[in-house]
Design a protein around this motif. Structure first.
Motif, PDB file in Angstrom:
ATOM      1  N   PHE A 297       0.609  -1.155  -0.060  1.00  0.00           N
ATOM      2  CA  PHE A 297      -0.143   0.098   0.012  1.00  0.00           C
ATOM      3  C   PHE A 297       0.808   1.262  -0.016  1.00  0.00           C
ATOM      4  O   PHE A 297       0.488   2.013  -0.791  1.00  0.00           O
ATOM      5  N   VAL A 298       1.786   1.292   0.918  1.00  0.00           N
ATOM      6  CA  VAL A 298       2.717   2.479   1.029  1.00  0.00           C
ATOM      7  C   VAL A 298       3.407   2.718  -0.291  1.00  0.00           C
ATOM      8  O   VAL A 298       3.779   3.771  -0.810  1.00  0.00           O
ATOM      9  N   ILE A 299       4.093   1.644  -0.893  1.00  0.00           N
ATOM     10  CA  ILE A 299       4.759   1.535  -2.017  1.00  0.00           C
ATOM     11  C   ILE A 299       3.851   1.959  -3.435  1.00  0.00           C
ATOM     12  O   ILE A 299       4.149   2.927  -3.985  1.00  0.00           O
ATOM     13  N   GLY A 300       2.817   1.483  -3.539  1.00  0.00           N
ATOM     14  CA  GLY A 300       1.561   1.527  -4.478  1.00  0.00           C
ATOM     15  C   GLY A 300       1.330   3.174  -4.323  1.00  0.00           C
ATOM     16  O   GLY A 300       1.129   4.114  -5.254  1.00  0.00           O
ATOM     17  N   VAL A 301       0.781   3.610  -3.318  1.00  0.00           N
ATOM     18  CA  VAL A 301       0.445   5.143  -3.065  1.00  0.00           C
ATOM     19  C   VAL A 301       1.643   6.057  -3.305  1.00  0.00           C
ATOM     20  O   VAL A 301       1.330   7.179  -4.132  1.00  0.00           O
ATOM     21  N   THR A 302       2.644   5.872  -2.853  1.00  0.00           N
ATOM     22  CA  THR A 302       3.779   6.658  -3.174  1.00  0.00           C
ATOM     23  C   THR A 302       4.248   6.802  -4.603  1.00  0.00           C
ATOM     24  O   THR A 302       4.325   7.884  -5.305  1.00  0.00           O
TER      25      THR A 302
ATOM     26  N   MET B 249       9.758   4.095   8.855  1.00  0.00           N
ATOM     27  CA  MET B 249      10.548   5.625   8.331  1.00  0.00           C
ATOM     28  C   MET B 249      10.340   5.809   6.977  1.00  0.00           C
ATOM     29  O   MET B 249      10.138   6.798   6.490  1.00  0.00           O
ATOM     30  N   MET B 250      10.423   4.854   6.221  1.00  0.00           N
ATOM     31  CA  MET B 250      10.235   4.962   4.525  1.00  0.00           C
ATOM     32  C   MET B 250       8.975   5.508   4.248  1.00  0.00           C
ATOM     33  O   MET B 250       8.708   6.022   3.265  1.00  0.00           O
ATOM     34  N   SER B 251       7.942   5.059   5.026  1.00  0.00           N
ATOM     35  CA  SER B 251       6.439   5.184   4.927  1.00  0.00           C
ATOM     36  C   SER B 251       6.375   6.752   4.977  1.00  0.00           C
ATOM     37  O   SER B 251       5.439   7.252   4.372  1.00  0.00           O
ATOM     38  N   TYR B 252       7.119   7.511   5.513  1.00  0.00           N
ATOM     39  CA  TYR B 252       6.847   8.895   5.847  1.00  0.00           C
ATOM     40  C   TYR B 252       6.980   9.811   4.242  1.00  0.00           C
ATOM     41  O   TYR B 252       6.350  10.833   4.097  1.00  0.00           O
ATOM     42  N   ILE B 253       7.837   9.071   3.327  1.00  0.00           N
ATOM     43  CA  ILE B 253       7.841   9.598   1.910  1.00  0.00           C
ATOM     44  C   ILE B 253       6.388   9.504   1.322  1.00  0.00           C
ATOM     45  O   ILE B 253       6.276  10.499   0.454  1.00  0.00           O
ATOM     46  N   MET B 254       5.543   8.833   1.724  1.00  0.00           N
ATOM     47  CA  MET B 254       4.161   8.585   1.047  1.00  0.00           C
ATOM     48  C   MET B 254       3.379  10.047   1.416  1.00  0.00           C
ATOM     49  O   MET B 254       2.577  10.225   0.536  1.00  0.00           O
ATOM     50  N   TYR B 255       3.731  10.816   2.431  1.00  0.00           N
ATOM     51  CA  TYR B 255       3.319  12.017   2.747  1.00  0.00           C
ATOM     52  C   TYR B 255       3.686  13.131   1.744  1.00  0.00           C
ATOM     53  O   TYR B 255       2.921  14.011   1.418  1.00  0.00           O
ATOM     54  N   ALA B 256       4.911  13.152   1.094  1.00  0.00           N
ATOM     55  CA  ALA B 256       5.222  14.148   0.525  1.00  0.00           C
ATOM     56  C   ALA B 256       4.376  14.546  -0.580  1.00  0.00           C
ATOM     57  O   ALA B 256       4.202  15.713  -0.918  1.00  0.00           O
ATOM     58  N   PRO B 257       4.059  13.484  -1.631  1.00  0.00           N
ATOM     59  CA  PRO B 257       3.098  14.117  -2.789  1.00  0.00           C
ATOM     60  C   PRO B 257       1.794  14.335  -2.193  1.00  0.00           C
ATOM     61  O   PRO B 257       1.344  15.620  -3.315  1.00  0.00           O
ATOM     62  N   PHE B 258       1.348  14.260  -1.405  1.00  0.00           N
ATOM     63  CA  PHE B 258      -0.125  14.767  -0.885  1.00  0.00           C
ATOM     64  C   PHE B 258       0.325  16.301  -0.356  1.00  0.00           C
ATOM     65  O   PHE B 258      -0.735  17.228  -0.692  1.00  0.00           O
ATOM     66  N   GLY B 259       1.277  16.569   0.321  1.00  0.00           N
ATOM     67  CA  GLY B 259       1.587  18.189   0.160  1.00  0.00           C
ATOM     68  C   GLY B 259       1.562  18.976  -1.050  1.00  0.00           C
ATOM     69  O   GLY B 259       1.083  19.842  -1.053  1.00  0.00           O
ATOM     70  N   TYR B 260       2.293  18.338  -1.678  1.00  0.00           N
ATOM     71  CA  TYR B 260       2.393  18.945  -3.105  1.00  0.00           C
ATOM     72  C   TYR B 260       0.959  18.847  -3.724  1.00  0.00           C
ATOM     73  O   TYR B 260       0.600  20.037  -4.335  1.00  0.00           O
ATOM     74  N   TRP B 261       0.275  17.926  -3.935  1.00  0.00           N
ATOM     75  CA  TRP B 261      -1.019  17.917  -4.558  1.00  0.00           C
ATOM     76  C   TRP B 261      -2.001  18.904  -3.910  1.00  0.00           C
ATOM     77  O   TRP B 261      -2.914  19.523  -4.689  1.00  0.00           O
ATOM     78  N   PHE B 262      -1.974  19.052  -2.618  1.00  0.00           N
ATOM     79  CA  PHE B 262      -3.054  20.041  -1.953  1.00  0.00           C
ATOM     80  C   PHE B 262      -2.908  21.356  -2.470  1.00  0.00           C
ATOM     81  O   PHE B 262      -3.626  22.080  -2.700  1.00  0.00           O
ATOM     82  N   ILE B 263      -1.603  21.713  -2.521  1.00  0.00           N
ATOM     83  CA  ILE B 263      -1.330  23.240  -2.787  1.00  0.00           C
ATOM     84  C   ILE B 263      -1.432  23.131  -4.602  1.00  0.00           C
ATOM     85  O   ILE B 263      -1.765  23.968  -5.048  1.00  0.00           O
ATOM     86  N   TYR B 264      -1.113  22.264  -5.298  1.00  0.00           N
ATOM     87  CA  TYR B 264      -1.089  22.022  -6.839  1.00  0.00           C
ATOM     88  C   TYR B 264      -2.397  22.272  -7.174  1.00  0.00           C
ATOM     89  O   TYR B 264      -2.723  23.225  -7.830  1.00  0.00           O
ATOM     90  N   TRP B 265      -3.481  21.682  -6.938  1.00  0.00           N
ATOM     91  CA  TRP B 265      -4.855  21.642  -7.219  1.00  0.00           C
ATOM     92  C   TRP B 265      -5.397  23.108  -6.650  1.00  0.00           C
ATOM     93  O   TRP B 265      -6.342  23.585  -7.232  1.00  0.00           O
ATOM     94  N   TYR B 266      -5.012  23.726  -5.312  1.00  0.00           N
ATOM     95  CA  TYR B 266      -5.477  24.850  -4.907  1.00  0.00           C
ATOM     96  C   TYR B 266      -4.951  25.998  -5.978  1.00  0.00           C
ATOM     97  O   TYR B 266      -5.898  26.766  -6.259  1.00  0.00           O
TER      98      TYR B 266
END
Length: 170
Positions: free
Chosen positions: A17-22, A80-97
């Protein structure tokens, strides 16, 4: 509860899940048109990671200890590697804004939409074993957390990259 609770010992659903979402979230960043400078991109991705780390290390350790992450109570390398999964969501939140020009009163439903997206992803993560709730914690308790984080992210972005901040004085 002292000790180490082991939920799983195999590489399976939660890791995939973490790999796929990331991978999917980063792939869309790569595929869609670039609208941010490298500084803005790094800022938004790092905010996602930083918020994930701060909140997880606040809520899933004593005195709160509301959930465990991954296969066991103790942190593993993959956690610890799973925290990378959060990176694109920070990006997408502002991208679509920016892309959808979500200004004024549209900000409220926009943030609520993203809170819903975050809750949906967390629900899926619980189902595959990324998160293991404890002590009566429920998904709905994450609502105010996401509401606060997304509102804070937007304020930080707007403050850091306000147009007047980057204009040279005449």
């Amino acid at each position: 509860m002292d000790g180490n609770t082991i939920y799983d010992t195999h590489f399976n659903g939660n890791e995939w899940f973490v790999i796929g979402v990331t991978v999917i979230a980063f792939a869309f960043i790569w595929l869609l048109p670039r609208t941010f400078s490298s500084v803005q991109t790094a800022f938004n991705m790092l905010i996602g990671i930083a918020f994930g780390l701060v909140i997880d290390h606040t809520l899933n350790v004593p005195p709160f200890d509301l959930y465990d992450l991954g296969d066991q109570t103790k942190y593993e390398i993959f956690d610890m590697m799973s925290y990378i999964m959060y990176a694109p969501f920070g990006y997408w939140f502002i991208y679509w804004y920016k892309r959808l020009r979500m200004y004024d009163l549209l900000i409220i439903p926009y943030i609520l939409l993203w809170v819903g997206i975050a809750l949906g992803l967390e629900w899926m993560a619980v189902k595959v074993g990324v998160f293991h709730y404890k002590h009566g914690y429920q998904l709905i308790y994450s609502f105010p957390v996401y509401l606060f984080l997304m509102s804070t992210h937007l304020v930080m972005y707007r403050t850091a990259f306000a147009q007047h901040r980057w204009e040279r004085p005449s």
